[in-house]
Design a protein around this motif. Structure first.
Motif, short mmCIF file in Angstrom:
data_model
loop_
_atom_site.label_atom_id
_atom_site.label_comp_id
_atom_site.label_asym_id
_atom_site.label_seq_id
_atom_site.Cartn_x
_atom_site.Cartn_y
_atom_site.Cartn_z
N GLY A 14 -11.62 4.92 10.57
CA GLY A 14 -11.37 5.71 9.55
C GLY A 14 -10.23 5.49 8.78
N ALA A 15 -9.05 5.03 9.47
CA ALA A 15 -7.89 4.83 8.63
C ALA A 15 -8.03 3.37 7.97
N LYS A 16 -8.84 2.53 8.39
CA LYS A 16 -8.82 1.24 7.46
C LYS A 16 -9.79 1.79 6.29
N THR A 17 -10.96 2.47 6.30
CA THR A 17 -11.56 2.78 5.36
C THR A 17 -10.72 3.67 4.40
N HIS A 18 -10.02 4.71 4.97
CA HIS A 18 -9.26 5.56 4.11
C HIS A 18 -8.19 4.78 3.19
N VAL A 19 -7.50 3.96 3.50
CA VAL A 19 -6.41 3.05 3.08
C VAL A 19 -7.02 2.23 1.99
N HIS A 20 -8.28 1.39 2.47
CA HIS A 20 -8.92 0.52 1.54
C HIS A 20 -9.40 1.14 0.15
N SER A 21 -10.23 2.24 0.52
CA SER A 21 -10.89 2.96 -0.74
C SER A 21 -9.60 3.54 -1.52
N LEU A 22 -8.86 4.23 -1.01
CA LEU A 22 -7.89 4.75 -1.59
C LEU A 22 -6.93 3.76 -2.55
N LEU A 23 -6.68 2.94 -1.97
CA LEU A 23 -5.80 1.79 -2.69
C LEU A 23 -6.57 1.09 -3.86
N ALA A 24 -7.80 0.96 -3.36
CA ALA A 24 -8.78 0.39 -4.57
C ALA A 24 -9.09 1.19 -5.57
N GLY A 25 -8.89 2.52 -5.36
CA GLY A 25 -9.07 3.56 -6.51
C GLY A 25 -7.70 3.67 -7.12
N LEU A 26 -6.81 3.43 -6.63
CA LEU A 26 -5.40 3.67 -7.10
C LEU A 26 -4.69 2.58 -7.86
N THR A 27 -5.56 1.30 -7.69
CA THR A 27 -4.87 0.07 -8.35
C THR A 27 -5.18 -0.01 -9.83
N PRO A 28 -6.37 0.43 -10.35
CA PRO A 28 -6.54 0.63 -12.03
C PRO A 28 -5.43 1.65 -12.52
N ARG A 29 -5.07 2.79 -11.73
CA ARG A 29 -4.22 3.88 -12.37
C ARG A 29 -2.67 3.73 -12.25
#
Length: 742
Positions: A14-29
């Protein structure tokens, strides 16, 4: 905004999924950079997702600290965000060198992270425990994790909650149900009902409870099957347990599963049996697949699973309760379908990845505002933390109003139960009679609120009146503007107390808003003229009800039909009540026989009110339902909103119901009940001592009739809303105008 993320780089689950999905979503913003301390799949997958990732390998901590310090200075980061023991330790040291604010995401209970690994627990566990205390802010992955941190004395106003969000874009599984089950070796046919779990096979996940519960349920429903996806040190023990219980053929251990879409598509029921969790992805992944879920009641699970509505909750380790829920769902395909649909709708609405990304941005923005401008402090005093839903609703209403005006305010609250107040309202709190703390906070506060209710009275106690008067004087003497907010005045019967109260209010209070006209008259009689005085309403009238599906779940869990017709009774013990219990019972029987309304007894203060209700139901013939546990203000309002008529002794039972447009009957034990009902144009009430069964029946008849006149009821609601605006405008003036304090 530019944020540096620090993480070890060996994370999974879960920690891996959370960090990856969160940072991938934040990167364009925003500008995001992640630094890992280990090269491997974690860092490589991050790069593939477009995340700016750099690895500082090696075990030379201080060499890496030096390189990171130089990077921070050269690249101009605004904030450091860490994850896990190594990331947190590095962030703590880096903050000292750079002066940047730090925040850590707490993905799990740090005291259980290394369960079964004593050496790692001693080293990494100790490092993480110390480092978390050194950081400025913390983010819990669920409200329950924030509650846990508050219980461990972390500052509630430096904590934030976030949830593991999931992409709810429709997905097509690679394999169909039958093909997938064959591929993992589970013997199942079209008539089989497959329950499943995806989890690491370690002690924290408590898969043994699942196997025991499954074995009990399978004995009564032989078509039940169990599919376990995951790997870990408990594998051999769990296989041996399934063999011992005689279900080895019906339990399939699929090992580590990468094709989660096909896994969840093959299930009929999703399960979770952990003894500790934050908010696991397995819940939202199951919800995305439309699966009803049975879960241990841990962590943030209950924020998604509404018991009886979209799934079932059971106490951790209780395999018999789990078995009962498995049987209920296994036997009822229509129930599985309806629960799964409700769970999908809620998860898609509240726990999507987009919601998580937006929440993370809000957290960053709040932290940077706090660091730049600081936070004005407000002190609030009232009858809070005693388990009374009405009094605690007052605090919630005050905080809601203040946060709407300025979301960056900081609070200190007088409370009988400071820990519970901290957890429930995310504010700092101290014991109500801790005088030295009160004086310390008065010196640093922007203003002081004496908050709601009937605090200015001497019927229950002279000492309580004297105490509240002391707080008014002490706050003002220490430089705080003082507001008495949405309050009731009186009765103050002792002549000395009347003189004392008038003197204190005239000398030390800046503004008073009153919830009823009788309180205004009482101030006039007392000669209180110096404060700014305005007639308003009880602060709680603006509070919303909990969502309908939450109320459905509460009703379902107690066996109360969601679509039923009910009359609500909100009673309390009071001198003379016991002799009138038979009259209330007769009226309850009458309402059921005449109108088909089933009596529902609801406590505002359970430790007192349940006893009063029991005295009534022992004299009744009609069927009834009784609530015995405390509920939040929103849940209380939502439950009372389901009533066709509410008969209440408690003032807040009447206020909550009036705000939802429910017809009211008051049983009067105190003048404040008459004052409120008269104020909103409701005249259906009777004094407790004069109450008769026939009189109460006649009042209920009129209330039922009023229920057919929505215009009459909406006028009362609208009046309450307009008057509450006076409270809000008073607060707004002090938030904007009160002087700054150190």
């Amino acid at each position: 905004m530019k944020v540096l993320h620090l993480i070890s780089g060996g994370d999974t689950g879960g920690a891996k999924t959370h960090v990856h999905s969160l940072l991938a979503g934040l990167t364009p913003r925003i500008q995001v950079k992640m630094v890992c301390f280990t090269e491997g799949p974690f860092a490589q997958e991050a790069r593939e997702l477009g995340i700016d990732t750099q690895v500082f390998p090696g075990r030379n901590f201080f060499a890496n600290l030096k390189k990171l310090s130089q990077m921070v200075r050269e690249e101009g980061f605004d904030l450091i965000h860490s994850h896990g023991a190594r990331g947190n330790m590095m962030a703590a040291f880096l903050s000292k060198r750079t002066g940047l604010p730090t925040v850590s995401t707490v993905h799990s209970d740090y005291r259980l992270d290394y369960l079964g690994r004593p050496l790692s627990r001693l080293t990494y566990g100790t490092i993480n425990t110390i480092a978390l205390r050194k950081l400025d802010y913390r983010i819990g992955v669920s409200d329950a994790m924030v509650d846990l941190l508050i219980s461990r004395r972390f500052d509630p106003e430096k904590l934030f909650a976030i949830y593991n969000g999931l992409d709810f874009t429709p997905r097509t599984p690679a394999l169909g149900r039958e093909e997938y089950l064959r591929s993992v070796g589970l013997e199942a046919d079209e008539g089989s009902v497959v329950a499943g779990i995806a989890a690491r096979l370690n002690p924290v996940k408590d898969i043994a409870t699942l196997i025991r519960g499954f074995a009990l349920a399978h004995a009564e429903f032989p078509n039940l099957r169990l599919l376990i996806a995951g790997d870990g040190e408990e594998m051999d023990n769990l296989k041996a347990l399934a063999q011992e219980l005689g279900v080895a053929k019906e339990v399939c251990f699929a090992g580590w599963v990468s094709d989660t879409d096909s896994f969840y598509n093959a299930l009929d029921i999703n399960t979770l049996t952990s003894i500790s969790e934050t908010f696991p992805y397995s819940l939202t992944e199951g919800a995305r697949a439309g699966l009803p879920t049975i879960s241990s009641k841990v962590g943030g699970v209950s924020y998604l699973i509404d018991h009886g509505s979209n799934g079932y909750l059971f106490p951790p380790g209780d395999h018999k309760a789990l078995a009962g829920h498995l049987l209920t769902l296994a036997r009822d395909p229509a129930l599985r379908k309806s629960m799964g649909r409700r769970l999908y709708e809620k998860a898609n609405r509240e726990f999507s990845i987009e919601a998580t990304i937006q929440r993370q941005l809000e957290i960053y923005e709040a932290i940077l505002r706090y660091e730049k401008t600081g936070r004005d402090r407000v002190i609030i005093c009232g009858a809070y933390g005693r388990g009374n839903a009405g009094d605690d609703a007052i605090l919630l209403a005050i905080l809601t109003e203040l946060r709407a005006i300025n979301p960056d305010l900081s609070f200190q609250v007088f409370s009988r139960n400071p820990l519970e107040t901290r957890k429930t309202y995310r504010v700092n709190a101290f014991y109500i009679f801790h005088v030295w703390k009160a004086l310390y906070h008065f010196k640093r506060a922007k203003f002081f609120i004496n908050g709601g209710g009937s605090l200015m009275q001497d019927v229950t106690s002279f000492r309580s009146l004297w105490f509240y008067l002391w707080t008014l004087a002490a706050a003002k003497r220490h430089g705080c503007p003082v507001i008495m907010y949405g309050c009731g005045i009186g009765p103050i019967r002792n002549s000395g107390n009347r003189v004392r109260a008038a003197k204190v209010m005239n000398r030390y209070v800046d503004a008073i808003t009153l919830r009823d006209p009788d309180s205004l008259k009482e101030l006039e009689v007392l000669g209180v003229t110096q404060p700014k005085i305005a007639l308003s309403a009880d602060t709680t009238v603006s509070l919303p009800a909990a969502p309908g599906d939450v109320i459905d779940g509460i009703l379902d869990s107690l066996g109360i039909p969601v679509g039923g017709n009910y009359v609500g009774f909100v009673l309390r013990p009071w001198p003379g009540f016991e002799v009138k219990a038979k009259d209330i019972a007769a009226a309850a029987d009458y309402v059921y026989e005449t109108y088909g309304l089933t009596p529902v007894f609801f406590p505002i203060e359970p430790r007192l009110d349940v006893t009063a209700a029991q005295r009534v139901v022992s004299r009744m013939k009609a069927p009834y339902y009784m609530f015995t546990e405390p509920y939040t203000a929103a849940q209380t309002i939502g439950i009372l909103a389901r009533m066709k008529v509410v008969v209440s002794m408690r003032l807040h039972g009447l206020i909550f119901s009036a705000g939802q447009g429910v017809p009211l009957v008051g049983i009067v034990y105190d003048q404040k009940v008459i004052s409120f009902l008269s104020y909103i144009g409701q005249d259906l009430y009777e004094d407790l001592h004069n109450l008769t069964a026939e009189g109460l029946k006649a009042l209920i008849d009129q209330a039922v009739s009023r229920g057919k006149d929505p215009e009459f009821l909406s006028e009362s609601v609208e009046k309450l809303r307009r008057m509450d605006e006076v409270n809000r405008k008073t607060l707004e003036a002090y938030v904007k105008q009160a002087p700054e304090k150190a």
